[in-house]
Design a protein around this motif. Structure first.
Motif, PDB file in Angstrom:
ATOM      1  N   ASP A 182      -9.118  -1.052 -10.851  1.00 56.88           N
ATOM      2  CA  ASP A 182     -10.345  -0.795 -10.106  1.00 56.88           C
ATOM      3  C   ASP A 182     -10.511   0.707  -9.893  1.00 56.88           C
ATOM      4  N   TYR A 183     -11.669   1.090  -9.380  1.00 52.58           N
ATOM      5  CA  TYR A 183     -12.061   2.493  -9.325  1.00 52.58           C
ATOM      6  C   TYR A 183     -11.085   3.357  -8.529  1.00 52.58           C
ATOM      7  N   ARG A 184     -10.388   2.780  -7.571  1.00 54.93           N
ATOM      8  CA  ARG A 184      -9.528   3.580  -6.692  1.00 54.93           C
ATOM      9  C   ARG A 184      -8.427   4.303  -7.460  1.00 54.93           C
ATOM     10  N   GLU A 360     -23.106   2.658  -8.283  1.00 53.80           N
ATOM     11  CA  GLU A 360     -23.499   1.497  -7.478  1.00 53.80           C
ATOM     12  C   GLU A 360     -22.448   0.395  -7.562  1.00 53.80           C
ATOM     13  N   LYS A 361     -21.922   0.177  -8.736  1.00 47.70           N
ATOM     14  CA  LYS A 361     -20.876  -0.838  -8.911  1.00 47.70           C
ATOM     15  C   LYS A 361     -19.636  -0.477  -8.101  1.00 47.70           C
ATOM     16  N   MET A 362     -19.257   0.796  -8.105  1.00 48.33           N
ATOM     17  CA  MET A 362     -18.114   1.251  -7.329  1.00 48.33           C
ATOM     18  C   MET A 362     -18.365   1.050  -5.830  1.00 48.33           C
ATOM     19  N   CYS A 363     -19.591   1.327  -5.398  1.00 48.44           N
ATOM     20  CA  CYS A 363     -19.937   1.160  -3.984  1.00 48.44           C
ATOM     21  C   CYS A 363     -19.873  -0.315  -3.576  1.00 48.44           C
ATOM     22  N   ARG A 364     -20.317  -1.203  -4.447  1.00 44.56           N
ATOM     23  CA  ARG A 364     -20.216  -2.635  -4.133  1.00 44.56           C
ATOM     24  C   ARG A 364     -18.750  -3.062  -4.031  1.00 44.56           C
ATOM     25  N   ASP A 365     -17.917  -2.538  -4.920  1.00 42.69           N
ATOM     26  CA  ASP A 365     -16.486  -2.839  -4.823  1.00 42.69           C
ATOM     27  C   ASP A 365     -15.916  -2.324  -3.502  1.00 42.69           C
ATOM     28  N   GLU A 369     -14.240  -4.568  -0.301  1.00 39.26           N
ATOM     29  CA  GLU A 369     -12.914  -4.301   0.243  1.00 39.26           C
ATOM     30  C   GLU A 369     -12.957  -3.975   1.734  1.00 39.26           C
ATOM     31  N   HIS A 370     -13.975  -3.231   2.162  1.00 38.75           N
ATOM     32  CA  HIS A 370     -13.973  -2.706   3.528  1.00 38.75           C
ATOM     33  C   HIS A 370     -14.834  -3.479   4.520  1.00 38.75           C
ATOM     34  N   PHE A 371     -15.783  -4.287   4.041  1.00 37.41           N
ATOM     35  CA  PHE A 371     -16.701  -4.956   4.962  1.00 37.41           C
ATOM     36  C   PHE A 371     -16.693  -6.480   4.868  1.00 37.41           C
ATOM     37  N   ALA A 372     -16.399  -7.022   3.692  1.00 38.55           N
ATOM     38  CA  ALA A 372     -16.589  -8.452   3.456  1.00 38.55           C
ATOM     39  C   ALA A 372     -15.788  -9.309   4.428  1.00 38.55           C
TER      40      ALA A 372
END
Length: 469
Positions: A182-184, A360-365, A369-372
């Motif tokens: 993933d992007y991280r 945008e895809k990175m922001c959704r990921d 992780e942080h809000f869902a």
């Protein structure tokens, strides 16, 4: 003796996969494991890391003939077990080789046998999985041995090891389908760089470790794209072709499918028309690309029945292939005659839209992780209709909107007006909203003072300036 497996320079993440392999290794008796996934994702690096403190035999198959492969595996076993006599014999069958291997290894000690590029053995000898199955049932299943079958031709690996038609069906104790990072984790390949540089690197390479490693020496996005992709001798210039040729048995059709999606045909009817094929015949090809994490079907996140929704669109989600088919391939003939700088200037608008899409895809990921979990969101995605689009939308089990957000990849600071427009869109579209809805904004260049002041007074508003902090 431990075999020196070829390696990449870095081993990043894969903690879950390593833990899965270790759990399987600790099982009593024999253990049969399958590791598979598309090329360049670091399967060999994962296995090297796994066996670095274990007694292991690692054999990498190739496209040589069956007899040559058997001789080569015997040499590998001889080196790993420090038993020179093992390679001094010509084995007439695979059973003879397996039997000799069993005689010389110490079964009181747990050992790992890795057969990498397993699909090549199945291609040269279609009955090879049957040979493994017979020997497994009669010998290895009860031995102190872990057998790992690893390969990169995803569809063939599944057919040979996991499908109901496979001789090994029901015998596999564990399977790992390796997917992109993933992007991280891009930060490990461009450490010390700016947020913008990290996003651009991910937009070019996605989460494919080998791509990130190859591109990490370039100092800018332009240099990486021109010197790493545009030139005919560049390390990634032919990667799209190699990937499809190696991973699918119908590369030409999949190529045409990706080309069509990149040019704007995103619905199944549009793709069928573009390829001049029946719509129902595309299911197989799309499934192949989805298994490789190249394509996905996206539906508005608030759809009640996503699987049956007629509003689904297909997107190329692999960052490199999306960039290749959307920005590079249409101009390939110009690149062949050396017009690299001219092409880079011509595709600037396309590159900007590509980076925006990946951002945008990175922001959704990030939002997942942080809000869902905190908001009890069961799905986080994109929400759109005929006249509106919301970059980030999360819904709960009652299909109520619990999270809404916007992502801005521009050189301007995001102001209070962006938040107001988002809230107005949700209101005007009469979307079902939770009473505890949260609003989140992402910005490349930060936020204005008035928005910061407002967010400081309203706990339901979140401003995210960095995806890596």
């Amino acid at each position: 003796m431990k075999y020196n497996i070829p390696r990449m320079n870095k081993f990043i993440n894969r903690e879950l996969e390593l833990e899965s392999l270790d759990q399987l290794y600790r099982r009593i008796g024999g253990c049969l494991t399958v590791v598979y996934g598309r090329r360049r994702l670091g399967k060999t690096a994962l296995l090297r890391e796994f066996v670095k403190d274990k007694s292991a035999v690692y054999y990498m198959a190739d496209k040589a003939g069956e007899v040559s492969q058997r001789d080569s595996m015997a040499r590998t076993m001889a080196m790993s077990l420090n038993e020179p006599l093992l390679e001094s014999v010509r084995y007439d069958s695979w059973y003879d080789l397996f039997s000799a291997f069993d005689r010389v290894r110490d079964d009181s000690k747990k050992r790992v046998l890795i057969i990498d590029e397993y699909q090549y053995l199945c291609q040269v000898q279609p009955a090879f999985s049957s040979f493994i199955q017979k020997w497994w049932d009669e010998h290895w299943m009860s031995d102190n041995l872990m057998v790992v079958l690893c390969g990169s031709l995803t569809s063939m690996m599944y057919k040979e090891t996991l499908s109901q038609s496979s001789p090994l069906y029901g015998r596999v104790d564990g399977q790992i389908l390796l997917r992109p990072l993933d992007y991280r984790h891009v930060v490990h390949f461009v450490s010390g760089s700016s947020e913008e540089r990290r996003v651009e690197q991910y937009a070019l390479c996605g989460g494919v470790p080998r791509y990130l490693e190859l591109m990490q020496g370039f100092q800018s996005f332009k240099q990486a794209l021109v010197d790493g992709v545009f030139y005919s001798h560049a390390p990634l210039h032919n990667e799209a072709r190699y990937l499809l040729q190696d991973e699918v048995d119908v590369p030409n059709t999949c190529w045409s499918l990706l080309e069509a999606i990149a040019s704007g045909a995103t619905r199944i009817s549009e793709l069928a028309s573009r390829l001049a094929l029946p719509a129902n015949s595309l299911t197989r090809y799309i499934a192949l690309l989805r298994d490789l994490s190249i394509v996905e079907r996206e539906v508005p996140v608030m759809e009640n029945n996503p699987a049956k929704s007629k509003r689904g669109v297909y997107q190329i989600t692999d960052a490199f292939l999306r960039l290749w088919f959307g920005c590079v391939y249409p101009y390939e003939s110009f690149l062949e005659v050396g017009l690299n700088d001219a092409v880079f200037s011509r595709v600037q608008p396309l590159l900007q839209r590509h980076v925006e899409f990946i951002f945008e895809k990175m922001c959704r990921d990030y939002a997942r992780e942080h809000f869902a979990l905190e908001l009890d969101a069961v799905r986080v995605g994109r929400q759109w209709g005929a006249h509106y689009e919301i970059d980030i939308a999360g819904v709960d089990r009652a299909n109520r909107l619990v999270l809404a957000g916007e992502c801005k990849w521009s050189n301007l600071k995001v102001g209070l007006s962006v938040l107001r427009e988002l809230q107005q869109t949700v209101h005007e579209q009469k979307l079902t909203v939770s009473s505890g809805i949260k609003w989140v904004l992402f910005s490349k260049c930060g936020f204005t003072d008035d928005l910061r002041e407002y967010a400081g007074l309203h706990s339901e508003v979140f401003l995210v300036e960095s995806l890596y902090e």
